[in-house]
Design a protein around this motif. Structure first.
Motif, PDB file in Angstrom:
ATOM      1  N   LEU A   1       0.814  -1.218   0.000  1.00  0.00           N
ATOM      2  CA  LEU A   1       0.000   0.000   0.000  1.00  0.00           C
ATOM      3  C   LEU A   1       0.847   1.267   0.000  1.00  0.00           C
ATOM      4  N   GLY A   2       2.121   1.132   0.375  1.00  0.00           N
ATOM      5  CA  GLY A   2       3.018   2.285   0.337  1.00  0.00           C
ATOM      6  C   GLY A   2       2.850   3.252   1.495  1.00  0.00           C
ATOM      7  N   TRP A   3       2.295   2.791   2.622  1.00  0.00           N
ATOM      8  CA  TRP A   3       2.137   3.669   3.777  1.00  0.00           C
ATOM      9  C   TRP A   3       3.479   3.860   4.486  1.00  0.00           C
ATOM     10  N   PRO A   4       3.702   5.029   5.104  1.00  0.00           N
ATOM     11  CA  PRO A   4       4.883   5.199   5.959  1.00  0.00           C
ATOM     12  C   PRO A   4       4.776   4.259   7.166  1.00  0.00           C
ATOM     13  N   PRO A   5       5.893   3.825   7.728  1.00  0.00           N
ATOM     14  CA  PRO A   5       5.849   2.905   8.873  1.00  0.00           C
ATOM     15  C   PRO A   5       4.978   3.395  10.025  1.00  0.00           C
ATOM     16  N   GLU A   6       5.054   4.685  10.362  1.00  0.00           N
ATOM     17  CA  GLU A   6       4.259   5.194  11.485  1.00  0.00           C
ATOM     18  C   GLU A   6       2.767   5.059  11.224  1.00  0.00           C
ATOM     19  N   GLN A   7       2.358   5.287   9.980  1.00  0.00           N
ATOM     20  CA  GLN A   7       0.947   5.115   9.629  1.00  0.00           C
ATOM     21  C   GLN A   7       0.525   3.656   9.756  1.00  0.00           C
ATOM     22  N   ALA A   8       1.414   2.762   9.340  1.00  0.00           N
ATOM     23  CA  ALA A   8       1.116   1.334   9.447  1.00  0.00           C
ATOM     24  C   ALA A   8       0.984   0.906  10.904  1.00  0.00           C
ATOM     25  N   TRP A   9       1.916   1.349  11.752  1.00  0.00           N
ATOM     26  CA  TRP A   9       1.861   0.975  13.167  1.00  0.00           C
ATOM     27  C   TRP A   9       0.620   1.548  13.852  1.00  0.00           C
ATOM     28  N   SER A  10       0.162   2.712  13.432  1.00  0.00           N
ATOM     29  CA  SER A  10      -0.983   3.365  14.083  1.00  0.00           C
ATOM     30  C   SER A  10      -2.331   2.826  13.601  1.00  0.00           C
ATOM     31  N   ALA A  11      -2.355   2.218  12.424  1.00  0.00           N
ATOM     32  CA  ALA A  11      -3.611   1.655  11.901  1.00  0.00           C
ATOM     33  C   ALA A  11      -3.959   0.366  12.631  1.00  0.00           C
ATOM     34  N   THR A  12      -5.223   0.017  12.621  1.00  0.00           N
ATOM     35  CA  THR A  12      -5.623  -1.254  13.224  1.00  0.00           C
ATOM     36  C   THR A  12      -5.465  -2.368  12.191  1.00  0.00           C
ATOM     37  N   PRO A  13      -5.330  -3.619  12.631  1.00  0.00           N
ATOM     38  CA  PRO A  13      -5.258  -4.730  11.682  1.00  0.00           C
ATOM     39  C   PRO A  13      -6.436  -4.761  10.705  1.00  0.00           C
ATOM     40  N   THR A  14      -7.633  -4.449  11.205  1.00  0.00           N
ATOM     41  CA  THR A  14      -8.808  -4.437  10.322  1.00  0.00           C
ATOM     42  C   THR A  14      -8.698  -3.340   9.266  1.00  0.00           C
ATOM     43  N   GLU A  15      -8.205  -2.171   9.645  1.00  0.00           N
ATOM     44  CA  GLU A  15      -8.060  -1.073   8.684  1.00  0.00           C
ATOM     45  C   GLU A  15      -7.073  -1.446   7.581  1.00  0.00           C
ATOM     46  N   ILE A  16      -5.975  -2.088   7.941  1.00  0.00           N
ATOM     47  CA  ILE A  16      -5.004  -2.508   6.927  1.00  0.00           C
ATOM     48  C   ILE A  16      -5.624  -3.561   6.015  1.00  0.00           C
ATOM     49  N   ASN A  17      -6.319  -4.499   6.608  1.00  0.00           N
ATOM     50  CA  ASN A  17      -6.954  -5.561   5.834  1.00  0.00           C
ATOM     51  C   ASN A  17      -7.965  -4.995   4.840  1.00  0.00           C
ATOM     52  N   ARG A  18      -8.782  -4.059   5.297  1.00  0.00           N
ATOM     53  CA  ARG A  18      -9.807  -3.463   4.425  1.00  0.00           C
ATOM     54  C   ARG A  18      -9.171  -2.598   3.340  1.00  0.00           C
ATOM     55  N   ALA A  19      -8.118  -1.875   3.697  1.00  0.00           N
ATOM     56  CA  ALA A  19      -7.445  -1.031   2.706  1.00  0.00           C
ATOM     57  C   ALA A  19      -6.820  -1.891   1.608  1.00  0.00           C
ATOM     58  N   TYR A  20      -6.211  -3.013   1.993  1.00  0.00           N
ATOM     59  CA  TYR A  20      -5.624  -3.924   1.011  1.00  0.00           C
ATOM     60  C   TYR A  20      -6.707  -4.489   0.093  1.00  0.00           C
ATOM     61  N   ASP A  21      -7.823  -4.921   0.685  1.00  0.00           N
ATOM     62  CA  ASP A  21      -8.891  -5.511  -0.110  1.00  0.00           C
ATOM     63  C   ASP A  21      -9.481  -4.485  -1.084  1.00  0.00           C
ATOM     64  N   ALA A  22      -9.662  -3.249  -0.610  1.00  0.00           N
ATOM     65  CA  ALA A  22     -10.198  -2.195  -1.479  1.00  0.00           C
ATOM     66  C   ALA A  22      -9.229  -1.888  -2.615  1.00  0.00           C
ATOM     67  N   HIS A  23      -7.932  -1.916  -2.310  1.00  0.00           N
ATOM     68  CA  HIS A  23      -6.925  -1.653  -3.350  1.00  0.00           C
ATOM     69  C   HIS A  23      -6.943  -2.747  -4.412  1.00  0.00           C
ATOM     70  N   MET A  24      -7.101  -3.993  -3.984  1.00  0.00           N
ATOM     71  CA  MET A  24      -7.163  -5.097  -4.938  1.00  0.00           C
ATOM     72  C   MET A  24      -8.405  -4.984  -5.819  1.00  0.00           C
ATOM     73  N   GLU A  25      -9.531  -4.594  -5.225  1.00  0.00           N
ATOM     74  CA  GLU A  25     -10.751  -4.411  -6.013  1.00  0.00           C
ATOM     75  C   GLU A  25     -10.576  -3.288  -7.034  1.00  0.00           C
ATOM     76  N   LYS A  26      -9.852  -2.241  -6.644  1.00  0.00           N
ATOM     77  CA  LYS A  26      -9.579  -1.135  -7.566  1.00  0.00           C
ATOM     78  C   LYS A  26      -8.738  -1.617  -8.745  1.00  0.00           C
ATOM     79  N   LEU A  27      -7.700  -2.418  -8.447  1.00  0.00           N
ATOM     80  CA  LEU A  27      -6.846  -2.934  -9.525  1.00  0.00           C
ATOM     81  C   LEU A  27      -7.633  -3.836 -10.476  1.00  0.00           C
ATOM     82  N   LYS A  28      -8.538  -4.639  -9.911  1.00  0.00           N
ATOM     83  CA  LYS A  28      -9.367  -5.498 -10.755  1.00  0.00           C
ATOM     84  C   LYS A  28     -10.271  -4.667 -11.658  1.00  0.00           C
ATOM     85  N   ALA A  29     -10.815  -3.581 -11.095  1.00  0.00           N
ATOM     86  CA  ALA A  29     -11.709  -2.723 -11.884  1.00  0.00           C
ATOM     87  C   ALA A  29     -10.961  -2.046 -13.026  1.00  0.00           C
TER      88      ALA A  29
END
Length: 211
Positions: free
Chosen positions: A133-161
């Motif tokens: 996703l290209g997030w800075p490390p601090e952003q990654a550490w501050s996000a919740t596991p669910t937020e990272i999971n959802r962001a990854y899934d949304a990014h994959m759906e965008k690439l498919k579209a």
């Protein structure tokens, strides 16, 4: 009562005139897994382990100063009211350290793979956030596991579209492919209808004449 995750994952603890805001961040998940192991936390909380509860609050607090003030207010007070105030919210917080399943629009179920340990899962989430996703490390550490999971899934759906899925790019079967059915048809008819018979006849005549 079944715990329902809030849309924005966060809890507020209040007791003895002090309050502290907690987030089930990837940083908190990694720290608590490393110190205690998530599987052992529930047992520790059931045994009213004050050290364990303190570490959860310190790891998940958005302000370490607020967390210290919240915990310091209990130094000369009975701990029973404290545990009554924090036990259920902290159990909910620990549950949120594991990413919630993504509800996809197409209802497709994820492919079952090898089971990960919690430590491996948190490492993978950090790698996904910073690498894919290209997030800075601090952003990654501050996000919740669910937020990272959802962001990854949304990014994959965008690439498919944008690019289409792998299934969209399968080559269609060529209409003139020499499959078993077509070979049987040629044998039955005695000729291949795909050939230009007039051109073949002209070529044979040319060869026979030696020209």
């Amino acid at each position: 009562m079944t715990f329902k995750r809030p849309a924005y994952e966060e809890i507020m603890l209040s007791h003895g005139g002090n309050a502290v805001r907690l987030r089930p961040s990837l940083r908190a998940a990694t720290i608590l897994e490393d110190k205690f192991g998530l599987a052992a936390i529930d047992k520790g909380m059931a045994e009213l382990d004050y050290l364990l509860v303190s570490e959860i609050i310190l790891a998940a607090s958005s302000s370490r100063q607020d967390a210290a003030a919240f915990l310091g207010g209990n130094s000369e007070r009975p701990l029973s009211p404290f545990f009554e105030a924090v036990n259920e919210p902290l159990r909910n917080l620990v549950a949120m350290l594991v990413p919630a399943p993504v509800q996809r629009l197409d209802k497709a179920q994820p492919t079952a793979g090898e089971r990960m340990t919690f430590a491996e899962m948190f490492e993978t989430l950090f790698d996904t956030a910073t690498g894919f996703l290209g997030w800075p490390p601090e952003q990654a550490w501050s996000a919740t596991p669910t937020e990272i999971n959802r962001a990854y899934d949304a990014h994959m759906e965008k690439l498919k579209a944008i690019h289409g899925s792998g299934e969209d790019k399968k080559e269609p079967t060529k209409p003139d492919a020499y499959n078993t059915e077509r070979m049987e048809q040629i044998d039955k008819q005695g000729f291949d209808p795909a050939f230009d018979r007039d051109r073949l006849r002209a070529l044979k005549m040319k060869i026979a004449s030696g020209s």
